[in-house]
Design an enzyme around this catalytic site. Structure first.
Site, PDB file in Angstrom:
ATOM      1  N   GLU A   1       0.816  -1.216   0.000  1.00 14.28           N
ATOM      2  CA  GLU A   1       0.000   0.000   0.000  1.00 14.28           C
ATOM      3  C   GLU A   1       0.847   1.263   0.000  1.00 14.28           C
ATOM      4  O   GLU A   1       0.479   2.272  -0.626  1.00 14.28           O
ATOM      5  CB  GLU A   1      -0.949   0.006   1.199  1.00 14.28           C
ATOM      6  CG  GLU A   1      -1.918  -1.161   1.249  1.00 14.28           C
ATOM      7  CD  GLU A   1      -2.690  -1.353  -0.050  1.00 14.28           C
ATOM      8  OE1 GLU A   1      -3.094  -0.345  -0.667  1.00 14.28           O
ATOM      9  OE2 GLU A   1      -2.881  -2.505  -0.452  1.00 14.28           O
TER      10      GLU A   1
ATOM     11  N   HIS B   1       2.068   2.236  -3.347  1.00  8.42           N
ATOM     12  CA  HIS B   1       1.031   2.933  -4.118  1.00  8.42           C
ATOM     13  C   HIS B   1       1.045   4.439  -3.895  1.00  8.42           C
ATOM     14  O   HIS B   1       0.531   5.191  -4.734  1.00  8.42           O
ATOM     15  CB  HIS B   1      -0.348   2.415  -3.707  1.00  8.42           C
ATOM     16  CG  HIS B   1      -0.805   1.208  -4.457  1.00  8.42           C
ATOM     17  ND1 HIS B   1      -0.793   1.142  -5.827  1.00  8.42           N
ATOM     18  CD2 HIS B   1      -1.329   0.028  -4.024  1.00  8.42           C
ATOM     19  CE1 HIS B   1      -1.282  -0.031  -6.210  1.00  8.42           C
ATOM     20  NE2 HIS B   1      -1.610  -0.723  -5.135  1.00  8.42           N
TER      21      HIS B   1
END
Length: 916
Positions: free
Chosen positions: A308, A311
């Site tokens: 994550e 990202h």
């Protein structure tokens, strides 16, 4: 552009520049009121403005467009439920230039884990409470506010929340101000403006939370929010996040651009996590780590966090222009999760695990004719829901790993940094990345990579001849069922051929001769850098077997050899007896990653043998596996050792899990029962999280209603989702068929959150041949109820049910029945999953035992114990029986927790089978 032709998009005449949104959620009545001002850039004169909107009622009398000193109202407001749009029609043409659109609206806090939705949780006193959070990717920002809900329509977001005093309000950015309203009963919280970003990255949350925080070396404040009383469980992910943010700053050459990063555990969450910029949301089990958590869960949390946070650059700072380049987000985050986890915890051996985890998952799915290219054309945005899968994530990561090996670490990294710098805060296509790498490396990267991203599948490279210094190779399209590839279907890949001791050599033709360093054995694809299968000659297999015994192969190469051999047996290129002999040669192996590969291969054999052969033959197979694992299981034992490393703990869990599935050793069953009984009596020391699930299975198999009820009671009293999950993924293994039916009734009762309700069904389906049939019949008779529970939620939940309901089927008759059922009950958004399920079931030919021309994989190479193991368990009779397919659930779904790729639709289906 030809690539964009046919896309269904909002008109390009008007572009959003900035949204100012104000929301007032009502956590009692499950509604919210909203208002927004949208600064617009009218780029072409028009008399219409169209936005996305879904399940929101706009108050027509509040709609006004301001341009300079002029205010106009639309003469008509038209909704399209099919397109999820609203169109404002104006009496006169709106001139080019700046304008501002104002409106008010009303919505529902749904319970479908999409849009702006509600979750239930317990506060610190045990009282039931409601919180509200968002999940907007891919197409659900439109459920919270009218907007241009497309990734290429980036804008700045200003947000204000009006909430009950005493609640915590969070969004992507830090607070700008807060004030009290209604005599102090309400609180207005305004947040700083966001960077320019896509709608799907906006997030906001309201509820009660505890938190812990730390600061990175580069000055970013990182916080982990948890349910009341559980902040200490955020310590491990906090440490990972602090190190990962600094690490990505350095690797990408661009600092994290926001002033803070929050990570928060959401009680009800359809996927694994979501990378909202500055406010990352997670399933509880994918963020919080309680004391005594298993090594598997620690690793899982680590890679979800590193995924994550990658990202925040790949996806958030630089975003794909349209959903057909989804892989740019997910493939890179999946590669980065391994890179950064390895940097933080080198003892996790993530790049070796990549072979039996990420790459293996990609190759399972991509060997089906119903697979799809990495770059798949998306015309309607809704189609993207079908490609959040192992192709976008795992194959994407695999071809990136290949590019890293071929281009070299320096050119790979400098190209990435140039790409990030050039395209920050904007949108890109795959060709932009190829251009950056080409400049950095001097290679024609587009020509190399197009064959891997623009066509589906991957190559089988066959060794045609080898004279010690030169090898002749032939490439073809590898298909799991071994079906014929017609002339017009043939594909050619540009394949980096990697042999130890030399630079990669590019194979560009169907057949090619390549010089290789002289060695006692030939190993193609050293280090498993390329997603391909390799088929060797009998003599070469014999040399490899000897190299295995001498310890000359790396861990990833041994794991890859096992996985290739199984896939080649399944497709009829290699005898199944050779695979069993190869597996038997690893009896003395003590590396988790190799055993993980062995376990996957055995699960594939188990599926077809359980469903398609006589009981004595299946018993012989189980005896073979039981004897195979006996020495390793005894050596590793049930107890943690002071000398254990990370992989030792994972090996223990794997071996005990294999015992729970295959072992006929009464001592193992007795030990599992002893530990289960002690745990239920209150002694948790004998049953750590690492081995809890296999012990539960063994206790259920050998027990009855007492053990079953004990686990149901354990679930009812559980205070964390991981405790509940231990029960969900094992409860179906009760030996009593009536209790299995009770589990299925539990699934549809509404007592299990829909984020988890597929777990128990999967555990029933995996427990036996009879249970698989029971599950399918139950699914059919309760389909309307199941569909009603999740039809407006993420399609991944239905994907899970589709895959698990027919788990273990392996006959043409079963395939026909399943196909007919979905003709009568069409599910448009799940069609790709249905197609892949049917293809898996129809892989009816396991031609391994028919194809006897490959010889024996060096009998001398296995060692006498390996050959004796095969003879003792009558494995030759087992391999002769293999006339049915190694069904899809033995391949595509028998994955470990590492396979759950965070927020994906892929995640929710693969998470289903963990522990089964």
């Amino acid at each position: 552009m030809a690539k964009a032709e046919g896309r269904v998009l909002l008109p390009p005449t008007v572009e959003p520049v900035k949204y100012d949104i104000k929301l007032k959620p009502d956590l009692v009545n499950f509604t919210f009121d909203g208002s927004e001002k949208i600064r617009l850039d009218i780029q072409e004169a028009t008399d219409e403005i169209a936005l996305h909107v879904k399940e929101i009622a706009i108050k027509n009398h509040t709609i006004v467009l301001k341009a300079g000193s002029t205010e106009v109202k639309p003469e008509a407001v038209t909704y399209s439920i099919k397109d999820a749009t609203v169109t404002f029609k104006f009496e006169e043409m709106l001139p080019v230039g700046e304008a501002e659109l104002e409106l008010e609206f009303f919505g529902l806090l749904n319970d479908q884990m999409a849009g702006f939705y509600r979750s239930g949780y317990k506060d610190i006193t045990g009282a039931s409470k409601i919180m509200a959070s968002t999940q907007f990717e891919s197409l659900d920002a439109r459920r919270a506010f009218p907007c241009w809900d497309e990734p290429g329509r980036k804008a700045v977001f200003g947000l204000t929340l009006v909430v009950d005093t005493g609640l915590t309000a969070l969004s992507n950015m830090p607070e700008k101000h807060r004030c009290y309203l209604d005599g102090g009963a309400k609180m207005e919280v305004a947040f700083m403006d966001s960077p320019k970003m896509s709608t799907y990255l906006l997030a906001f949350i309201v509820g009660e939370f505890d938190f812990i925080q730390a600061q990175t070396s580069h000055g970013v404040l990182v916080r982990v929010f948890a349910p009341p009383g559980r902040s200490k469980d955020g310590q491990f992910p906090l440490e990972v996040a602090v190190k990962a943010l600094d690490g990505y700053d350095d690797y990408f050459g661009l600092p994290y651009p926001l002033p803070k990063l929050d990570m928060i555990a959401i009680p009800e969450f359809a996927a694994g996590a979501m990378e909202n910029w500055g406010l990352v949301t997670y399933r509880e089990v994918d963020l919080l780590i309680a004391e005594g958590a298993s090594r598997k869960q620690m690793q899982r949390v680590c890679i979800v966090v590193t995924h994550e946070l990658a990202h925040q650059w790949f996806g958030n700072l630089v975003t794909m222009n349209w959903w057909d380049d989804l892989w740019l987000n997910e493939g890179f985050a999946s590669w980065c999760e391994n890179y950064m986890a390895h940097e933080i915890f080198p003892d996790f051996a993530m790049w070796d695990q990549f072979t039996s985890d990420t790459q293996a998952a990609a190759m399972r799915l991509d060997s089906l004719r119903s697979s799809h290219p990495i770059q798949v054309p998306i015309k309607h945005a809704e189609e993207v829901e079908e490609v959040f899968d192992a192709i976008s994530y795992c194959k994407g990561a695999s071809v990136i790993k290949m590019a890293h090996a071929y281009l070299g670490a320096d050119a790979f990294r400098s190209g990435l940094q140039a790409y990030m710098q050039k395209h920050k805060y904007s949108n890109t296509e795959t060709s932009d990345l190829w251009a950056a790498w080409s400049t950095a490396s001097g290679c024609k990267v587009n020509e190399l990579m197009a064959s891997w991203t623009e066509q589906m599948g991957y190559p089988l490279v066959t060794v045609k001849s080898f004279n010690g210094s030169e090898v002749e190779l032939e490439q073809s399209w590898f298909l799991a069922d071994g079906s014929e590839v017609k002339k017009e279907e043939e594909k050619i890949w540009k394949i980096p051929i990697i042999c130890k001791g030399q630079k990669p050599v590019l194979m560009e033709a169907k057949t090619q001769k390549i010089s290789v360093p002289k060695s006692d054995f030939l190993l193609i694809n050293a280090g498993r850098q390329v997603p391909m299968r390799v088929l060797y000659s009998d003599e070469t297999y014999s040399q490899l077997a000897t190299a295995i015994q001498k310890g000359q192969l790396s861990v990833s190469d041994k794991a890859g050899l096992v996985l290739d051999s199984f896939a080649l047996a399944k497709s009829g290129h290699l005898g199944a007896d050779k695979v069993f002999k190869l597996i038997a040669s690893f009896r003395s192996e003590r590396n988790f990653i190799v055993w993980d590969a062995i376990s996957q291969a055995l699960t594939g054999f188990d599926t077809v043998l359980m469903a398609g052969v006589s009981d004595p033959t299946y018993a012989a197979f189980k005896a073979f596996v039981s004897k195979l694992i006996a020495d390793a299981a005894k050596e590793v034992g049930w107890e943690k050792k002071a000398s254990d490393g990370h992989l030792d703990g994972l090996l223990r869990e794997t071996l005990i899990n294999m015992q729970s599935k295959y072992s006929v050793d009464p001592e193992a069953m007795a030990e599992a029962k002893r530990r289960f009984d002690a745990f239920m009596a209150g002694d948790a020391s004998l049953l750590p999280d690492d081995i809890k699930e296999p012990v539960f299975k063994m206790a259920l198999k050998s027990g009855g209603k007492k053990e079953y009820q004990a686990l149901r009671n354990l679930q009812a009293k559980a205070t964390t989702n991981i405790e509940r999950k231990h029960v969900y993924v094992t409860i179906g293994h009760t030996a009593d068929i009536a209790l299995k039916k009770d589990v299925l009734d539990w699934v549809v009762s509404g007592d299990i959150k829909i984020q988890d309700f597929f777990y128990p069904m999967g555990s029933v389906a995996a427990s036996s041949k009879e249970a698989a049939a029971l599950t399918w019949d139950y699914y059919k008779s309760h389909f309307d109820r199941i569909w009603s529970m999740c039809k407006t939620a993420s399609p991944s939940l239905m994907d899970a049910m589709i895959s698990l309901s027919a788990r273990g089927f392996s006959t043409a008759e079963a395939a026909a029945e399943v196909e007919q059922f979905y003709k009568e009950h069409p599910l448009k958004q799940n069609q790709r999953t249905i197609s892949q399920l049917l293809e898996g079931i129809r892989n009816l030919r396991c031609k391994a035992s028919e194809n006897r021309d490959w010889g024996v994989l060096a009998p001398a190479g296995y060692g006498s114990s390996g050959n004796q193991l095969v003879k003792d368990s009558r494995v030759s009779s087992v391999s002769k029986k293999l006339r049915t397919p190694l069904a899809r659930q033995g391949e595509s779904w028998s994955l470990g927790d590492q396979d759950v790729k965070t927020k994906t639709r892929f995640c929710s289906t693969d998470v289903v089978v963990n522990g089964f």
